[in-house]
Design a protein around this motif. Structure first.
Motif, PDB file in Angstrom:
ATOM      1  N   ALA A 123       0.922  -1.394  -0.064  1.00  4.20           N
ATOM      2  CA  ALA A 123       0.117   0.081  -0.226  1.00  4.20           C
ATOM      3  C   ALA A 123       0.747   1.330   0.076  1.00  4.20           C
ATOM      4  O   ALA A 123       0.410   2.295  -0.589  1.00  4.20           O
ATOM      5  CB  ALA A 123      -1.173  -0.046   1.180  1.00  4.20           C
ATOM      6  N   ARG A 124       2.061   1.255   0.464  1.00  4.11           N
ATOM      7  CA  ARG A 124       2.803   2.467   0.623  1.00  4.11           C
ATOM      8  C   ARG A 124       4.225   2.266   0.396  1.00  4.11           C
ATOM      9  O   ARG A 124       4.915   1.094   0.200  1.00  4.11           O
ATOM     10  CB  ARG A 124       2.757   2.950   2.020  1.00  4.11           C
ATOM     11  CG  ARG A 124       1.441   3.390   2.517  1.00  4.11           C
ATOM     12  CD  ARG A 124       1.404   3.828   4.149  1.00  4.11           C
ATOM     13  NE  ARG A 124       1.575   2.659   4.799  1.00  4.11           N
ATOM     14  CZ  ARG A 124       1.617   2.545   6.120  1.00  4.11           C
ATOM     15  NH1 ARG A 124       1.775   3.734   6.828  1.00  4.11           N
ATOM     16  NH2 ARG A 124       1.839   1.284   6.901  1.00  4.11           N
ATOM     17  N   ASN A 147       1.320   6.677  -0.758  1.00  3.99           N
ATOM     18  CA  ASN A 147       0.675   5.649  -1.197  1.00  3.99           C
ATOM     19  C   ASN A 147       1.287   5.011  -2.369  1.00  3.99           C
ATOM     20  O   ASN A 147       1.775   5.752  -3.290  1.00  3.99           O
ATOM     21  CB  ASN A 147      -0.909   5.945  -1.378  1.00  3.99           C
ATOM     22  CG  ASN A 147      -1.735   6.172   0.086  1.00  3.99           C
ATOM     23  OD1 ASN A 147      -1.223   5.841   1.002  1.00  3.99           O
ATOM     24  ND2 ASN A 147      -2.461   7.159  -0.266  1.00  3.99           N
ATOM     25  N   SER A 148       1.070   4.013  -2.510  1.00  7.07           N
ATOM     26  CA  SER A 148       1.819   3.194  -3.777  1.00  7.07           C
ATOM     27  C   SER A 148       1.216   3.749  -5.276  1.00  7.07           C
ATOM     28  O   SER A 148       2.204   3.745  -6.146  1.00  7.07           O
ATOM     29  CB  SER A 148       1.520   1.751  -4.057  1.00  7.07           C
ATOM     30  OG  SER A 148       0.236   1.445  -4.021  1.00  7.07           O
TER      31      SER A 148
END
Length: 185
Positions: A123-124, A147-148
């Motif tokens: 996610a990150r 965030n990705s």
């Protein structure tokens, strides 16, 4: 001439691909090698320097640092940002847009992102960004977590140069290792 930078080789989490950084034509290039066939293909085709790659936990994407200025031509002013690319070489896009800080009477000579690390849940992405000024002792290093998809960046000022990052298995904490003498402000 291609010279491999073996220290930068990164095996995909699924074990199918080896991501390699080669130095060719005075530039760093990203290549993928199939671990079964040993066939190698160039991943990025841009003319800038690409380095410091890291795989997403599901092996579908790669985050990397792109040096946006020519270190040969523009040796005193350099900038880099994070980019993201799908593992098949498609959908390349710039992930970060970090401007040099606006400080009075300061001339930013080098503004570089480095050491990207994906969270285990994908996610990150955490990374450091450093700004070096005219005096070599004037350093502003910032820890970023985005965030990705590149949204919602958070930052924390940090004193020091190139600490390494590792996420906890539950993606909730970061372990930050730094050289002796460094520290957080």
């Amino acid at each position: 001439t291609q010279l491999p930078l073996y220290a930068a080789d990164v095996l995909s989490p699924d074990g199918k691909w080896l991501l390699e950084v080669f130095f060719e034509d005075k530039r760093h290039r990203l290549y993928l090698m199939d671990t079964e066939t040993h066939e190698r293909v160039r991943l990025t085709t841009h003319d800038d320097n690409d380095r410091a790659p890291a795989w997403s936990p599901d092996s579908t994407q790669i985050v990397f640092v792109r040096l946006l200025t020519d270190p040969i031509e523009d040796s005193f002013e350099q900038e880099s940002q994070l980019f993201l690319i799908d593992a098949d070489g498609t959908n390349e896009r710039q992930l970060t847009f970090i401007p040099p800080p606006d400080l009075p009477d300061a001339s930013v000579d080098v503004s570089l992102s480095f050491n990207p690390a994906w969270s285990p849940d994908g996610a990150r992405i955490a990374f450091f960004h450093i700004d070096l000024y005219a005096a070599p002792t004037d350093v502003l290093s910032t820890l970023y977590i985005v965030n990705s998809g590149g949204t919602d960046p958070t930052s924390l000022d940090w004193l020091g140069y190139r600490p390494s990052l590792a996420w906890s298995p539950d993606s909730q904490q970061l372990l930050i290792e730094e050289p002796m003498g460094g520290g957080r402000d």
